[in-house]
Design an enzyme around this catalytic site. Structure first.
Site, mmCIF file in Angstrom:
data_model
loop_
_atom_site.group_PDB
_atom_site.id
_atom_site.type_symbol
_atom_site.label_atom_id
_atom_site.label_comp_id
_atom_site.label_asym_id
_atom_site.label_seq_id
_atom_site.Cartn_x
_atom_site.Cartn_y
_atom_site.Cartn_z
ATOM 1 N N ASP A 177 0.854 -1.196 0.000
ATOM 2 C CA ASP A 177 0.000 0.000 0.000
ATOM 3 C C ASP A 177 0.885 1.239 0.000
ATOM 4 O O ASP A 177 2.074 1.152 0.324
ATOM 5 C CB ASP A 177 -0.912 0.016 1.251
ATOM 6 C CG ASP A 177 -2.164 0.870 1.049
ATOM 7 O OD1 ASP A 177 -2.021 2.081 0.793
ATOM 8 O OD2 ASP A 177 -3.275 0.327 1.142
ATOM 9 N N SER A 203 -17.332 -3.032 -7.776
ATOM 10 C CA SER A 203 -18.241 -2.266 -6.923
ATOM 11 C C SER A 203 -19.655 -2.239 -7.484
ATOM 12 O O SER A 203 -19.862 -2.306 -8.702
ATOM 13 C CB SER A 203 -17.717 -0.823 -6.844
ATOM 14 O OG SER A 203 -18.697 0.030 -6.321
ATOM 15 N N CYS A 241 -21.129 0.296 -7.777
ATOM 16 C CA CYS A 241 -21.165 1.544 -8.556
ATOM 17 C C CYS A 241 -21.103 1.302 -10.065
ATOM 18 O O CYS A 241 -21.235 2.242 -10.842
ATOM 19 C CB CYS A 241 -20.030 2.473 -8.148
ATOM 20 S SG CYS A 241 -20.284 3.181 -6.524
ATOM 21 N N TYR A 295 -15.685 6.533 -11.259
ATOM 22 C CA TYR A 295 -15.248 5.416 -10.407
ATOM 23 C C TYR A 295 -15.890 4.108 -10.882
ATOM 24 O O TYR A 295 -15.232 3.077 -11.022
ATOM 25 C CB TYR A 295 -15.631 5.737 -8.957
ATOM 26 C CG TYR A 295 -15.493 4.607 -7.975
ATOM 27 C CD1 TYR A 295 -14.247 4.232 -7.477
ATOM 28 C CD2 TYR A 295 -16.616 3.909 -7.517
ATOM 29 C CE1 TYR A 295 -14.121 3.192 -6.558
ATOM 30 C CE2 TYR A 295 -16.510 2.880 -6.611
ATOM 31 C CZ TYR A 295 -15.260 2.520 -6.129
ATOM 32 O OH TYR A 295 -15.156 1.489 -5.231
ATOM 33 N N ALA A 346 -21.112 6.673 4.353
ATOM 34 C CA ALA A 346 -22.292 7.048 5.150
ATOM 35 C C ALA A 346 -22.331 6.447 6.563
ATOM 36 O O ALA A 346 -22.532 7.204 7.524
ATOM 37 C CB ALA A 346 -23.553 6.703 4.381
ATOM 38 N N LYS A 406 -21.232 11.822 13.372
ATOM 39 C CA LYS A 406 -22.099 12.980 13.645
ATOM 40 C C LYS A 406 -22.949 12.734 14.881
ATOM 41 O O LYS A 406 -23.127 13.619 15.709
ATOM 42 C CB LYS A 406 -22.995 13.263 12.428
ATOM 43 C CG LYS A 406 -22.191 13.829 11.255
ATOM 44 C CD LYS A 406 -23.055 13.974 10.015
ATOM 45 C CE LYS A 406 -22.191 14.316 8.810
ATOM 46 N NZ LYS A 406 -22.967 14.485 7.573
HETATM 47 P P1 NAD Z 1 -9.532 2.061 1.073
HETATM 48 O O1 NAD Z 1 -9.436 3.391 0.384
HETATM 49 O O2 NAD Z 1 -9.557 2.036 2.551
HETATM 50 O O3 NAD Z 1 -8.384 1.107 0.558
HETATM 51 C C1 NAD Z 1 -7.774 1.225 -0.689
HETATM 52 C C2 NAD Z 1 -6.273 1.276 -0.445
HETATM 53 O O4 NAD Z 1 -5.609 1.347 -1.713
HETATM 54 C C3 NAD Z 1 -5.825 2.516 0.356
HETATM 55 O O5 NAD Z 1 -5.183 2.136 1.554
HETATM 56 C C4 NAD Z 1 -4.899 3.239 -0.590
HETATM 57 O O6 NAD Z 1 -3.791 3.858 0.055
HETATM 58 C C5 NAD Z 1 -4.436 2.115 -1.504
HETATM 59 N N1 NAD Z 1 -3.919 2.647 -2.743
HETATM 60 C C6 NAD Z 1 -4.445 3.641 -3.508
HETATM 61 N N2 NAD Z 1 -3.630 3.908 -4.530
HETATM 62 C C7 NAD Z 1 -2.567 3.078 -4.419
HETATM 63 C C8 NAD Z 1 -1.389 2.884 -5.177
HETATM 64 N N3 NAD Z 1 -1.144 3.635 -6.261
HETATM 65 N N4 NAD Z 1 -0.502 1.943 -4.781
HETATM 66 C C9 NAD Z 1 -0.732 1.191 -3.660
HETATM 67 N N5 NAD Z 1 -1.830 1.331 -2.896
HETATM 68 C C10 NAD Z 1 -2.742 2.265 -3.278
HETATM 69 O O7 NAD Z 1 -10.837 1.361 0.466
HETATM 70 P P2 NAD Z 1 -11.612 0.051 0.944
HETATM 71 O O8 NAD Z 1 -12.935 0.489 1.433
HETATM 72 O O9 NAD Z 1 -10.746 -0.786 1.797
HETATM 73 O O10 NAD Z 1 -11.862 -0.650 -0.474
HETATM 74 C C11 NAD Z 1 -11.025 -1.703 -0.963
HETATM 75 C C12 NAD Z 1 -11.465 -2.043 -2.383
HETATM 76 O O11 NAD Z 1 -12.837 -2.421 -2.419
HETATM 77 C C13 NAD Z 1 -11.306 -0.897 -3.367
HETATM 78 O O12 NAD Z 1 -10.887 -1.394 -4.604
HETATM 79 C C14 NAD Z 1 -12.712 -0.362 -3.488
HETATM 80 O O13 NAD Z 1 -12.923 0.301 -4.724
HETATM 81 C C15 NAD Z 1 -13.539 -1.628 -3.354
HETATM 82 N N6 NAD Z 1 -14.891 -1.354 -2.876
HETATM 83 C C16 NAD Z 1 -15.098 -0.932 -1.600
HETATM 84 C C17 NAD Z 1 -16.379 -0.658 -1.160
HETATM 85 C C18 NAD Z 1 -16.652 -0.203 0.247
HETATM 86 O O14 NAD Z 1 -17.804 0.001 0.585
HETATM 87 N N7 NAD Z 1 -15.654 -0.035 1.099
HETATM 88 C C19 NAD Z 1 -17.478 -0.805 -2.033
HETATM 89 C C20 NAD Z 1 -17.229 -1.225 -3.333
HETATM 90 C C21 NAD Z 1 -15.939 -1.518 -3.746
#
Ligand code: NAD
Length: 329
Positions: free
Chosen positions: A32, A117, A119, A148, A192, A199
Site C-alpha cells: 500500500d 463495486s 457503482c 469510479y 455514510a 455525527k
Molecule cells: P480504502 O481506500 O480504505 O483502501 C484502498 C487502499 O488502496 C488505500 O489504503 C490506498 O492507500 C491504496 N492505494 C491507492 N492507490 C494506491 C497505489 N497507487 N498503490 C498502492 N496502494 C494504493 O478502500 P476500501 O474500502 O478498503 O476498499 C477496498 C477495495 O474495495 C477498493 O478497490 C474499493 O474500490 C472496493 N470497494 C469498496 C467498497 C466499500 O464500501 N468499502 C465498495 C465497493 C468496492
C-alpha cells in the site's frame, strides 16, 4: 504454506483481509501507499509502495500464489461524486489494475481476486428508491453514474480478458457499501455509516446532525466480517463472477441515522442540506451468490452498526481528549 498478496493492505478492507488470511494460515504480503491507520498490519511482510509503478507491481507479485487486488483511489460520495477527483480516480486505479494483472500473469500467480463495486450498475435502474435493480446481468447496457464505476467496469473486463486469453484464474466481486470498525471516519473519504456514527457521537442530546439530501435515498450496508467471508468463499470456488457481495437489508439514509441514534441513546434532529448523493436507490441482489456459493450474507445491519458506533465513538472521544489536530493528523 500458501503465499497471498493483499494490494491495498493499508486500507479498510485490505487490513481486515490480511488479518483473516493470517488466521487461515497463509503467509501474507501487504502492499500500500500507506500503513493501516488504526492498528499495525498483521502481514508477514508489508511493502510501502505505489502500484501505479510497474516495477513495484512486479515486486509485489513475486513468489505469490494468490493475489487480492483491492488497491484503488477511492472514497465515499464526498470523494467520488463531486467530479473533482475524476481524472485521478480513473488514471490511478486503471493503471494499478493494468500493472497488477500483467505482472501477475508474467510471474505465474495462480489466482486473482478483484474487488469491483455496486457503482458499476446503470443509473437508469436505480432511480426508484424502493425498487432498484442490481442483478448482476443488469450491468449492461452500461451507464454507471460515476467515473469510479466506469473504471471498475473496465477493470472487471480487463481481468476477464486475462482469464480468457492467458488462463489466469480470476474471481470478481461487486462490493456493496462495506462498513465496520477501523474504516475511515473523517477527513472527506468516509462513507455514510461511519459519517453518521461520527455525527451522532459528536452531537449533544437534543441537538442536530446534518445530512446530504432528503435522506430518502436507499442503500444496503454489509459488515466487514461477512464481506471477507464472501471473498474467501468466492476465491475457493470455481465461480469467476462478477457477483454481488452485499446485504439485501435495504434502508433509507434517514433510517440508518435513526438506527445510529437508537444505538447511541440520543434523540437528534436531522437537518437536510445539499450535497453529493449518487443514485436514488441501491440494494444487493443475492440470488446469484446463493445459487453459486450456497451462501449469502445474513447478519442484521443493526448488529454491525452497533460495533461500528462503539468504535467511532471511541475515536471521537480520543480526538476530543487529545490536543487539537493530533488525533486527526
Ligand atoms: P480504502 O481506500 O480504505 O483502501 C484502498 C487502499 O488502496 C488505500 O489504503 C490506498 O492507500 C491504496 N492505494 C491507492 N492507490 C494506491 C497505489 N497507487 N498503490 C498502492 N496502494 C494504493 O478502500 P476500501 O474500502 O478498503 O476498499 C477496498 C477495495 O474495495 C477498493 O478497490 C474499493 O474500490 C472496493 N470497494 C469498496 C467498497 C466499500 O464500501 N468499502 C465498495 C465497493 C468496492
Amino acid at each position: 504454506m500458501k503465499r497471498a498478496l493483499v494490494n491495498g493492505a493499508g486500507g479498510f478492507i485490505g487490513s481486515h483481509l490480511v488479518r483473516r488470511l493470517k488466521h487461515e494460515g497463509f503467509w501474507v504480503r501487504g502492499v500500500d501507499l500507506k500503513d493501516p491507520e488504526f492498528s499495525s498490519s498483521a502481514a508477514d511482510e508489508f511493502i510501502l509502495g505505489d502500484l501505479t509503478d510497474p516495477v513495484m507491481a512486479a515486486a509485489a507479485v513475486d513468489g505469490i500464489d494468490d493475489v487480492y487486488q483491492l488497491a484503488a483511489d477511492m472514497g465515499g460520495a464526498g470523494y467520488i461524486f463531486t467530479g473533482e477527483h475524476d481524472a485521478a480516480v480513473m488514471h490511478n486505479s486503471a493503471t494499478i489494475n493494468l500493472n497488477v494483472v500483467d505482472a501477475g500473469r508474467k510471474a505465474g500467480v495462480k489466482r486473482v481476486f478483484y474487488s469491483s463495486s455496486a457503482c458499476i450498475y446503470p443509473e437508469y435502474n436505480q432511480k426508484d428508491a424502493d425498487k432498484p435493480n442490481c442483478a448482476e446481468e443488469s450491468a449492461y447496457p452500461a451507464a454507471p453514474d460515476s467515473e469510479y464505476g466506469w473504471e471498475k467496469l473496465f477493470s472487471e473486463r480487463l481481468y476477464m480478458a486475462y482469464a480468457r486469453n492467458y488462463g489466469l484464474e480470476v474471481h470478481i466481486a461487486r462490493f456493496h457499501n462495506i462498513f465496520g470498525p477501523e474504516g475511515t471516519w473523517h477527513g472527506g473519504r468516509e462513507k455514510a455509516p461511519a459519517a453518521i456514527c461520527r455525527k451522532v457521537a459528536e452531537a449533544a442530546e437534543g441537538g442536530e446532525i446534518e445530512m446530504w439530501g432528503d435522506g430518502l435515498q436507499t442503500r444496503s450496508f454489509l459488515y466487514i466480517d461477512e464481506c471477507l467471508e464472501g471473498v474467501r468463499r468466492l476465491m475457493e470456488s470455481e465461480f469467476q463472477g462478477p457477483v454481488n457481495i452485499g446485504s439485501e437489508e435495504m434502508v433509507s439514509i434517514n433510517g440508518l441515522a435513526e438506527m445510529a441514534m437508537r444505538i447511541a441513546g440520543k434523540r437528534l434532529r436531522i437537518r437536510h442540506i445539499p450535497g453529493p448523493l449518487g443514485v436514488r436507490g441501491r440494494n444487493s441482489d443475492n440470488r446469484l451468490i446463493r445459487a453459486k456459493l450456497g451462501w449469502a450474507p445474513s447478519r442484521p445491519l443493526e448488529e454491525g452498526l452497533r460495533s461500528t458506533y462503539v468504535w467511532v465513538e471511541a475515536q471521537v472521544r480520543a480526538a476530543v481528549a487529545e490536543p487539537a489536530g493530533a488525533a486527526r493528523g
